[in-house]
Scaffold this motif. Structure first.
Motif, short mmCIF file in Angstrom:
data_model
loop_
_atom_site.label_atom_id
_atom_site.label_comp_id
_atom_site.label_asym_id
_atom_site.label_seq_id
_atom_site.Cartn_x
_atom_site.Cartn_y
_atom_site.Cartn_z
N ASN A 119 0.83 -1.21 0.00
CA ASN A 119 0.00 0.00 0.00
C ASN A 119 0.86 1.26 0.00
O ASN A 119 0.47 2.29 -0.56
N ILE A 120 2.03 1.18 0.61
CA ILE A 120 2.92 2.35 0.63
C ILE A 120 3.43 2.61 -0.78
O ILE A 120 3.46 3.76 -1.25
N ALA A 123 0.63 4.09 -2.82
CA ALA A 123 0.42 5.50 -2.51
C ALA A 123 1.45 6.34 -3.25
O ALA A 123 1.11 7.39 -3.82
N LEU A 126 0.63 6.64 -6.92
CA LEU A 126 -0.49 7.57 -7.14
C LEU A 126 -0.04 9.01 -6.99
O LEU A 126 -0.44 9.88 -7.78
N PHE A 153 -11.53 18.46 -5.38
CA PHE A 153 -10.89 17.85 -4.21
C PHE A 153 -11.70 18.15 -2.95
O PHE A 153 -12.04 17.25 -2.17
N PHE B 125 -7.80 13.24 -4.71
CA PHE B 125 -8.43 12.99 -3.43
C PHE B 125 -8.24 11.54 -2.99
O PHE B 125 -7.94 11.26 -1.82
N ALA B 126 -8.42 10.62 -3.92
CA ALA B 126 -8.22 9.21 -3.60
C ALA B 126 -6.79 8.97 -3.14
O ALA B 126 -6.53 8.23 -2.18
N THR B 127 -5.84 9.62 -3.83
CA THR B 127 -4.43 9.49 -3.47
C THR B 127 -4.21 9.97 -2.05
O THR B 127 -3.49 9.34 -1.26
N PHE B 128 -4.82 11.10 -1.74
CA PHE B 128 -4.70 11.67 -0.40
C PHE B 128 -5.14 10.66 0.65
O PHE B 128 -4.44 10.38 1.62
N ILE B 130 -5.49 7.36 0.35
CA ILE B 130 -4.66 6.16 0.36
C ILE B 130 -3.32 6.43 1.05
O ILE B 130 -2.79 5.58 1.78
N THR B 131 -2.79 7.63 0.82
CA THR B 131 -1.53 7.99 1.47
C THR B 131 -1.71 8.06 2.99
O THR B 131 -0.90 7.53 3.75
N ALA B 134 -2.04 4.45 4.18
CA ALA B 134 -0.86 3.61 4.05
C ALA B 134 0.29 4.06 4.95
O ALA B 134 1.01 3.25 5.52
N HIS B 137 -1.74 5.24 8.77
CA HIS B 137 -2.72 4.30 9.29
C HIS B 137 -3.96 4.97 9.85
O HIS B 137 -4.45 4.61 10.92
#
Lengths: 190, 185
Positions: A119-120, A123, A126, A153, B125-128, B130-131, B134, B137
């Motif tokens: 997942n890292i 990220a 992305l 956003f 936004f999705a990236t935000f 997920i970051t 990940a 947590h």
């Protein structure tokens, strides 16, 4: 229907890409860009963003939609079917197998740790693609696109319905750019 | 036999009404599959959601495969999956045809110019999210909930650096992150 070289490549590509689309569908965007724009050269970069927009705005999963539209662009309806097959086979196989022992699967510590680790990476991928897409999109119409991206956003953060956001995005683009076309027409040239 | 057909129809509906992201399919799946037909228990449904996070593939396709397999074996999985992607197949091809034929029209072009930054905003936004999830947590932008781990922060900076500088195939980064993260974390 003979699977000639292009169809086979298309199938292999969509299959592989689908097999690595962890953590939500969006990561398929950079994967597709790398494969179909950079490596295979079947699609232009700005075309890719249009295809993604259509895939995103259509019902269904982004991964599948993106595969369908790329396949269609490259090889018509047959291409779309081949690409669709490629994109659904990985989950079809994986889930079919896992469904028989999913209790063990979801509590397996090794798998959980691997996922957390991946997942890292996802990220990061992305972040990289957002930066690239944003710079590409800003090139042409700086102020409008900046404002648009920011508004979207924030709207998503505020839980505005995504369908509404996409609709407003398309509609505002229609209004804004048609105005620009009209202005340049008044100047006398096309 | 009739139930197989029902399975197809229900997943066709799910495929048709899931717009804007995989998560949108969850309420539909819950209503149609769990509540209306009892093809999944609520517990199995929550497991399905977890499995979907852990495997490649969209939630809707994972669901169709899972439920189809449970009811009718591999054939069921295939039938349900075809049901869930059929709306996409039809609609996307129609839109693609329109795009390829009319994209130079000022009207179509204008809409597309509006959609491009919109999609970038959505992905951003999705990236935000997920970051946040990940690396820290957490699901919320609240620094108090951040689980700050220097290794994870270092890793993500490292991957972004690699991506920006060497532009590798992202799949390599996914594999690298799996291995590296597993060892280091």
């Amino acid at each position: 229907m003979m699977k000639d070289n292009v169809y086979l490549k298309l199938f292999k590509s969509t299959f592989t890409l689908s097999a690595f689309t962890f953590g939500g569908g969006f990561v398929i965007i950079p994967l597709m860009k790398q494969k179909f724009v950079d490596t295979l050269g079947w699609i232009e970069e700005d075309e890719m963003l249009d295809l993604v927009s259509i895939a995103q705005s259509s019902p269904g999963a982004l991964t599948v939609n993106a595969s369908i539209i790329v396949g269609y662009k490259v090889k018509g309806i047959k291409g779309a079917l081949v690409a669709t097959l490629g994109s659904i086979l990985p989950p079809l196989f994986i889930i079919s197998i896992i469904s028989y022992f999913y209790n063990t699967f979801i509590s397996n510590p090794v798998i959980l740790k691997l996922l957390m680790a991946m997942n890292i990476g996802i990220a990061a991928i992305l972040i990289d693609v957002v930066y690239e897409l944003a710079t590409t999109v800003i090139k042409d119409f700086k102020l409008y696109t900046l404002i648009m991206m920011l508004v979207v956003f924030i709207a998503t953060y505020l839980n505005v319905n995504i369908i509404l956001i996409i609709f407003i995005g398309g509609f505002s683009g229609f209004v804004y750019f048609m105005k620009i076309y009209q202005k340049s027409n008044k100047g006398g040239d096309q | 036999m009739f139930e197989l057909f029902q399975l197809f129809i229900e997943f066709f509906k799910i495929g048709l009404f899931t717009i804007g992201g995989g998560v949108a399919s969850l309420p539909l799946i819950e209503t149609l599959i769990v509540k209306n037909h009892g093809w999944l228990s609520f517990e199995e449904f929550s497991h399905l959601v977890v499995i979907s996070e852990m495997t490649p593939g969209p939630i809707a396709v994972n669901a169709s495969t899972f439920v189809g397999n449970k009811l009718f074996g591999f054939t069921g999985g295939v039938v349900a999956t075809i049901g869930v992607i059929l709306p996409s197949l039809i609609i996307v091809i129609v839109l693609a045809k329109i795009y390829l034929k009319y994209r130079n029209l000022k009207t179509v072009n204008s809409v597309l110019n509006g959609l491009r930054p919109t999609v970038v905003g959505l992905v951003a936004f999705a990236t935000f999210g997920i970051t946040l999830s990940a690396v820290f947590h957490t699901n919320v932008l609240d620094v108090n909930t951040f689980d700050v781990n220097l290794f994870r922060i270092a890793l993500i900076i490292f991957y972004v650096f690699l991506l920006r500088k060497y532009k590798p195939n992202p799949i390599y980064i996914i594999v690298l992150s799996g291995v590296l993260g597993y060892v280091v974390l």
